[in-house]
Design a protein around this motif. Structure first.
Motif, short mmCIF file in Angstrom:
data_model
loop_
_atom_site.label_atom_id
_atom_site.label_comp_id
_atom_site.label_asym_id
_atom_site.label_seq_id
_atom_site.Cartn_x
_atom_site.Cartn_y
_atom_site.Cartn_z
N GLY A 143 0.81 -1.21 0.00
CA GLY A 143 0.00 0.00 0.00
C GLY A 143 0.84 1.26 0.00
N ASN A 144 0.26 2.34 0.50
CA ASN A 144 0.98 3.61 0.62
C ASN A 144 0.44 4.36 1.82
N MET A 145 1.22 5.33 2.28
CA MET A 145 0.84 6.12 3.45
C MET A 145 1.08 7.59 3.16
N LEU A 175 2.10 16.38 3.87
CA LEU A 175 3.50 16.78 3.70
C LEU A 175 4.22 15.92 2.67
N GLY A 176 3.75 14.70 2.50
CA GLY A 176 4.39 13.77 1.56
C GLY A 176 3.71 12.43 1.63
N SER A 177 4.30 11.46 0.94
CA SER A 177 3.74 10.11 0.96
C SER A 177 4.86 9.09 0.97
N VAL A 178 4.52 7.88 1.38
CA VAL A 178 5.45 6.76 1.42
C VAL A 178 4.82 5.65 0.60
N ASP A 179 5.60 5.09 -0.31
CA ASP A 179 5.10 4.03 -1.19
C ASP A 179 5.62 2.66 -0.77
N LYS A 180 5.01 1.63 -1.32
CA LYS A 180 5.38 0.24 -1.03
C LYS A 180 6.89 0.05 -1.12
N ASN A 181 7.43 -0.71 -0.18
CA ASN A 181 8.85 -1.08 -0.06
C ASN A 181 9.76 0.06 0.39
#
Length: 67
Positions: A36-38, A51-57
């Motif tokens: 997923g993503n956050m 502020l930003g995002s975090v992707d899989k791995n």
């Protein structure tokens, strides 16, 4: 020589809209997002600001284990 701490990894499963941690919490771990993503958000007087995002791995929070 300093003693090293051994920490066993664990899997956390979060539901949509759930927070992993909040601003001001003390950080003790780095994280790897397995699926997923956050979004990284900040609460402001106008609501949540993305502020930003975090992707899989992706690895994030790594500064917690460096400091």
């Amino acid at each position: 020589m300093s003693e090293q701490k051994k920490i066993a990894p664990k899997v956390l499963i979060l539901e949509s809209g759930e927070y992993l941690f909040e601003e001001g919490n003390s950080a003790k771990f780095a994280y790897i997002l397995l699926d997923g993503n956050m979004e990284i958000v900040k609460n402001t007087t106008k609501g949540e600001q993305i502020l930003g995002s975090v992707d899989k791995n992706a690895v994030f929070g790594e500064m917690a284990i460096i400091d």
